[in-house]
Motif scaffolding. Structure first.
Motif, PDB file in Angstrom:
ATOM      1  N   ASN A  16      -4.435   5.282 -10.242  1.00  0.00           N
ATOM      2  CA  ASN A  16      -4.204   6.215  -9.139  1.00  0.00           C
ATOM      3  C   ASN A  16      -4.337   5.571  -7.763  1.00  0.00           C
ATOM      4  OD1 ASN A  16      -3.652   8.368 -10.801  1.00  0.00           O
ATOM      5  ND2 ASN A  16      -5.708   9.242 -10.703  1.00  0.00           N
ATOM      6  N   GLN A  17      -4.559   4.263  -7.739  1.00  0.00           N
ATOM      7  CA  GLN A  17      -4.697   3.548  -6.471  1.00  0.00           C
ATOM      8  C   GLN A  17      -3.330   3.004  -6.045  1.00  0.00           C
ATOM      9  OE1 GLN A  17      -7.631   3.368  -4.929  1.00  0.00           O
ATOM     10  NE2 GLN A  17      -7.345   1.854  -3.315  1.00  0.00           N
ATOM     11  N   LEU A  18      -2.841   3.458  -4.891  1.00  0.00           N
ATOM     12  CA  LEU A  18      -1.539   3.040  -4.378  1.00  0.00           C
ATOM     13  C   LEU A  18      -1.737   2.253  -3.099  1.00  0.00           C
ATOM     14  CD1 LEU A  18       1.582   3.348  -4.789  1.00  0.00           C
ATOM     15  CD2 LEU A  18       1.445   5.316  -3.235  1.00  0.00           C
ATOM     16  N   SER A  19      -1.143   1.058  -3.031  1.00  0.00           N
ATOM     17  CA  SER A  19      -1.283   0.193  -1.865  1.00  0.00           C
ATOM     18  C   SER A  19       0.101  -0.174  -1.329  1.00  0.00           C
ATOM     19  CB  SER A  19      -2.043  -1.091  -2.226  1.00  0.00           C
ATOM     20  OG  SER A  19      -3.324  -0.789  -2.742  1.00  0.00           O
ATOM     21  N   ALA A  20       0.190  -0.294  -0.019  1.00  0.00           N
ATOM     22  CA  ALA A  20       1.451  -0.672   0.621  1.00  0.00           C
ATOM     23  C   ALA A  20       1.144  -1.551   1.825  1.00  0.00           C
ATOM     24  CB  ALA A  20       2.240   0.555   1.047  1.00  0.00           C
ATOM     25  N   ILE A  21       1.866  -2.656   1.953  1.00  0.00           N
ATOM     26  CA  ILE A  21       1.690  -3.588   3.069  1.00  0.00           C
ATOM     27  C   ILE A  21       3.029  -3.736   3.778  1.00  0.00           C
ATOM     28  CG2 ILE A  21       1.091  -5.938   3.752  1.00  0.00           C
ATOM     29  CD1 ILE A  21      -0.651  -6.115   1.269  1.00  0.00           C
ATOM     30  N   THR A  22       3.023  -3.594   5.104  1.00  0.00           N
ATOM     31  CA  THR A  22       4.269  -3.684   5.865  1.00  0.00           C
ATOM     32  C   THR A  22       4.057  -4.442   7.163  1.00  0.00           C
ATOM     33  OG1 THR A  22       6.144  -2.409   6.695  1.00  0.00           O
ATOM     34  CG2 THR A  22       3.961  -1.538   7.152  1.00  0.00           C
ATOM     35  N   SER A  62       0.194 -10.363  13.363  1.00  0.00           N
ATOM     36  CA  SER A  62       1.157 -11.208  12.667  1.00  0.00           C
ATOM     37  C   SER A  62       1.936 -12.008  13.705  1.00  0.00           C
ATOM     38  CB  SER A  62       2.108 -10.354  11.814  1.00  0.00           C
ATOM     39  OG  SER A  62       2.924  -9.548  12.636  1.00  0.00           O
ATOM     40  N   ALA A  63       2.853 -12.845  13.258  1.00  0.00           N
ATOM     41  CA  ALA A  63       3.574 -13.720  14.190  1.00  0.00           C
ATOM     42  C   ALA A  63       4.378 -12.937  15.218  1.00  0.00           C
ATOM     43  CB  ALA A  63       4.493 -14.654  13.404  1.00  0.00           C
ATOM     44  N   ASP A  64       4.987 -11.814  14.810  1.00  0.00           N
ATOM     45  CA  ASP A  64       5.874 -11.065  15.702  1.00  0.00           C
ATOM     46  C   ASP A  64       5.401  -9.643  15.999  1.00  0.00           C
ATOM     47  OD1 ASP A  64       7.904 -13.133  15.902  1.00  0.00           O
ATOM     48  OD2 ASP A  64       8.351 -12.676  13.809  1.00  0.00           O
ATOM     49  N   GLY A  65       4.222  -9.272  15.511  1.00  0.00           N
ATOM     50  CA  GLY A  65       3.752  -7.909  15.725  1.00  0.00           C
ATOM     51  C   GLY A  65       2.412  -7.708  15.049  1.00  0.00           C
ATOM     52  N   ILE A  66       2.369  -6.758  14.129  1.00  0.00           N
ATOM     53  CA  ILE A  66       1.145  -6.528  13.376  1.00  0.00           C
ATOM     54  C   ILE A  66       1.482  -6.288  11.911  1.00  0.00           C
ATOM     55  CG2 ILE A  66      -0.066  -5.526  15.367  1.00  0.00           C
ATOM     56  CD1 ILE A  66       0.306  -2.798  14.071  1.00  0.00           C
ATOM     57  N   LYS A  67       0.494  -6.528  11.062  1.00  0.00           N
ATOM     58  CA  LYS A  67       0.605  -6.206   9.654  1.00  0.00           C
ATOM     59  C   LYS A  67      -0.251  -4.978   9.385  1.00  0.00           C
ATOM     60  CE  LYS A  67      -1.477  -8.583   6.339  1.00  0.00           C
ATOM     61  NZ  LYS A  67      -1.797  -9.673   5.375  1.00  0.00           N
ATOM     62  N   LEU A  68       0.310  -4.024   8.673  1.00  0.00           N
ATOM     63  CA  LEU A  68      -0.395  -2.800   8.328  1.00  0.00           C
ATOM     64  C   LEU A  68      -0.548  -2.735   6.815  1.00  0.00           C
ATOM     65  CD1 LEU A  68      -1.517   0.055   9.091  1.00  0.00           C
ATOM     66  CD2 LEU A  68       0.815   0.901   8.726  1.00  0.00           C
ATOM     67  N   ALA A  69      -1.797  -2.623   6.364  1.00  0.00           N
ATOM     68  CA  ALA A  69      -2.085  -2.496   4.932  1.00  0.00           C
ATOM     69  C   ALA A  69      -2.706  -1.127   4.699  1.00  0.00           C
ATOM     70  CB  ALA A  69      -3.025  -3.608   4.471  1.00  0.00           C
ATOM     71  N   THR A  70      -2.084  -0.320   3.837  1.00  0.00           N
ATOM     72  CA  THR A  70      -2.587   1.020   3.544  1.00  0.00           C
ATOM     73  C   THR A  70      -2.990   1.115   2.079  1.00  0.00           C
ATOM     74  OG1 THR A  70      -0.445   1.975   2.896  1.00  0.00           O
ATOM     75  CG2 THR A  70      -0.986   1.954   5.242  1.00  0.00           C
ATOM     76  N   THR A  71      -4.035   1.879   1.816  1.00  0.00           N
ATOM     77  CA  THR A  71      -4.455   2.175   0.446  1.00  0.00           C
ATOM     78  C   THR A  71      -4.808   3.653   0.371  1.00  0.00           C
ATOM     79  OG1 THR A  71      -6.775   1.639   0.898  1.00  0.00           O
ATOM     80  CG2 THR A  71      -5.379  -0.142   0.052  1.00  0.00           C
ATOM     81  N   LEU A  72      -4.540   4.276  -0.765  1.00  0.00           N
ATOM     82  CA  LEU A  72      -4.929   5.664  -0.979  1.00  0.00           C
ATOM     83  C   LEU A  72      -4.998   5.953  -2.462  1.00  0.00           C
ATOM     84  CD1 LEU A  72      -2.022   8.208  -0.626  1.00  0.00           C
ATOM     85  CD2 LEU A  72      -1.598   5.755  -0.469  1.00  0.00           C
ATOM     86  N   THR A  73      -5.698   7.015  -2.775  1.00  0.00           N
ATOM     87  CA  THR A  73      -5.766   7.513  -4.146  1.00  0.00           C
ATOM     88  C   THR A  73      -4.753   8.642  -4.286  1.00  0.00           C
ATOM     89  OG1 THR A  73      -8.123   6.973  -4.265  1.00  0.00           O
ATOM     90  CG2 THR A  73      -7.255   8.518  -5.904  1.00  0.00           C
ATOM     91  N   LEU A  74      -3.800   8.458  -5.207  1.00  0.00           N
ATOM     92  CA  LEU A  74      -2.736   9.453  -5.378  1.00  0.00           C
ATOM     93  C   LEU A  74      -2.182   9.358  -6.796  1.00  0.00           C
ATOM     94  CD1 LEU A  74      -0.784  11.551  -4.022  1.00  0.00           C
ATOM     95  CD2 LEU A  74       0.775   9.616  -3.656  1.00  0.00           C
ATOM     96  N   PRO A  75      -2.208  10.456  -7.552  1.00  0.00           N
ATOM     97  CA  PRO A  75      -1.571  10.439  -8.868  1.00  0.00           C
ATOM     98  C   PRO A  75      -0.094  10.105  -8.733  1.00  0.00           C
ATOM     99  CG  PRO A  75      -2.950  12.392  -8.626  1.00  0.00           C
ATOM    100  CD  PRO A  75      -2.880  11.747  -7.272  1.00  0.00           C
ATOM    101  N   ARG A  76       0.476   9.484  -9.748  1.00  0.00           N
ATOM    102  CA  ARG A  76       1.882   9.086  -9.714  1.00  0.00           C
ATOM    103  C   ARG A  76       2.776  10.303  -9.489  1.00  0.00           C
ATOM    104  NH1 ARG A  76       4.732   4.630 -11.114  1.00  0.00           N
ATOM    105  NH2 ARG A  76       2.850   3.560 -11.865  1.00  0.00           N
ATOM    106  N   VAL A  77       3.794  10.145  -8.636  1.00  0.00           N
ATOM    107  CA  VAL A  77       4.691  11.254  -8.299  1.00  0.00           C
ATOM    108  C   VAL A  77       6.020  11.172  -9.056  1.00  0.00           C
ATOM    109  CG1 VAL A  77       3.665  11.532  -6.021  1.00  0.00           C
ATOM    110  CG2 VAL A  77       5.672  10.070  -6.288  1.00  0.00           C
TER     111      VAL A  77
END
Length: 269
Positions: A227-233, A185-200
């Motif tokens: 059940n697919q949870l994704s997060a981008i940071t 990314s412009a100032d570092g890196i972008k991390l995209a995570t995905t996992l299978t997890l029932p809602r908590v």
């Protein structure tokens, strides 16, 4: 993205008695060491109890965009080898667009303390730096000490309740197929995570941490599809230097109103 300048310090913790010694500041915060009990493996399960006036909060190990985590100095302790802090499930607090991960009113932080010499008492001395907030935020330093008796064998229900409220492991919660994709990314890196997890639970929140205290991690953008949870940071070095991201040191915590799940390490996507 907003860069938080405050560095996350490494954990090193404390412990102590059922009511050995406590210290208060302006009737807002009282810290008490709970002596706990000696375990069959030789470690000692103790805890620090932080009691705040109603409406005040203090911070989790990863405090979010605003706040500092509890910091502990146990260098003056006797028969002390090391400690593991066990963090109960925290709450999410948002103010003016800033997200913080907090404990309201009162929290018991269990501490698994390892002695140098098994079968002997541990003389624990702790300096604790915390931040507490309501309408204003105030840093506080607490100095507490106590003896953890080697003969103690009665479980403290306050510590037991906090242990029961710790996050589930990914395996316990049925988490599967965790993948991490890294891109520049412009100032570092972008991390995209995905996992299978029932809602908590309702109002899920995701916190991503790294093993490097010099890396700042932004609040992720989270989406769920069944059940697919994704997060981008976004991840940046607070000193602006180039860096490598160790996937095995990534820790993902998913918070819900009913429970929390903690997953360590992820594979490339």
């Amino acid at each position: 993205m907003r860069l938080r300048k405050t560095l996350l310090a490494a954990l090193a913790l404390l412990a102590s008695p059922v009511v050995a010694f406590s210290q208060s500041f302006d009737d807002v915060l009282v810290a008490t060491l709970l002596t706990g009990w000696r375990q069959s493996d030789g470690s000692h399960m103790a805890a620090v109890q932080l009691s705040l006036k109603p409406g005040w909060h203090t911070y989790w190990r990863a405090p979010g965009d605003a706040g500092i985590p509890p910091l502990f100095d146990l260098s003056g302790s006797g028969n002390f080898k090391g400690v593991q802090v066990i963090w109960p499930r925290p709450d999410v607090y948002t103010d003016n667009g800033l997200r913080s991960i907090v404990y309201y009113d009162e929290v018991v932080l269990p501490l698994r303390v390892m002695p140098k010499a098994n079968g002997k008492d541990i003389a624990l001395t702790a300096k604790i730096d915390v931040g507490i907030c309501k309408d204003i935020c105030v840093p506080q330093t607490l100095n507490v000490s106590a003896v953890l008796p080697a003969t103690a064998n009665k479980r403290d229900p306050r510590i037991a309740a906090a242990l029961a409220d710790r996050p589930f492991s990914g395996k316990q919660a049925g988490a599967k197929n965790l993948r991490c994709q890294i891109s520049p990314s412009a100032d570092g890196i972008k991390l995209a995570t995905t996992l299978t997890l029932p809602r908590v639970g309702q109002r899920e929140a995701v916190i991503i941490e790294t093993a490097d205290p010099l890396l700042w991690v932004a609040e992720p953008e989270v989406t769920r599809n069944g059940n697919q949870l994704s997060a981008i940071t976004e991840i940046q070095n607070v000193e602006g230097a180039p860096f490598m991201l160790n996937r095995s040191g990534i820790r993902i915590t998913v918070l819900g109103e009913s429970r929390a799940v903690e997953i360590n390490g992820c594979k490339g996507g």
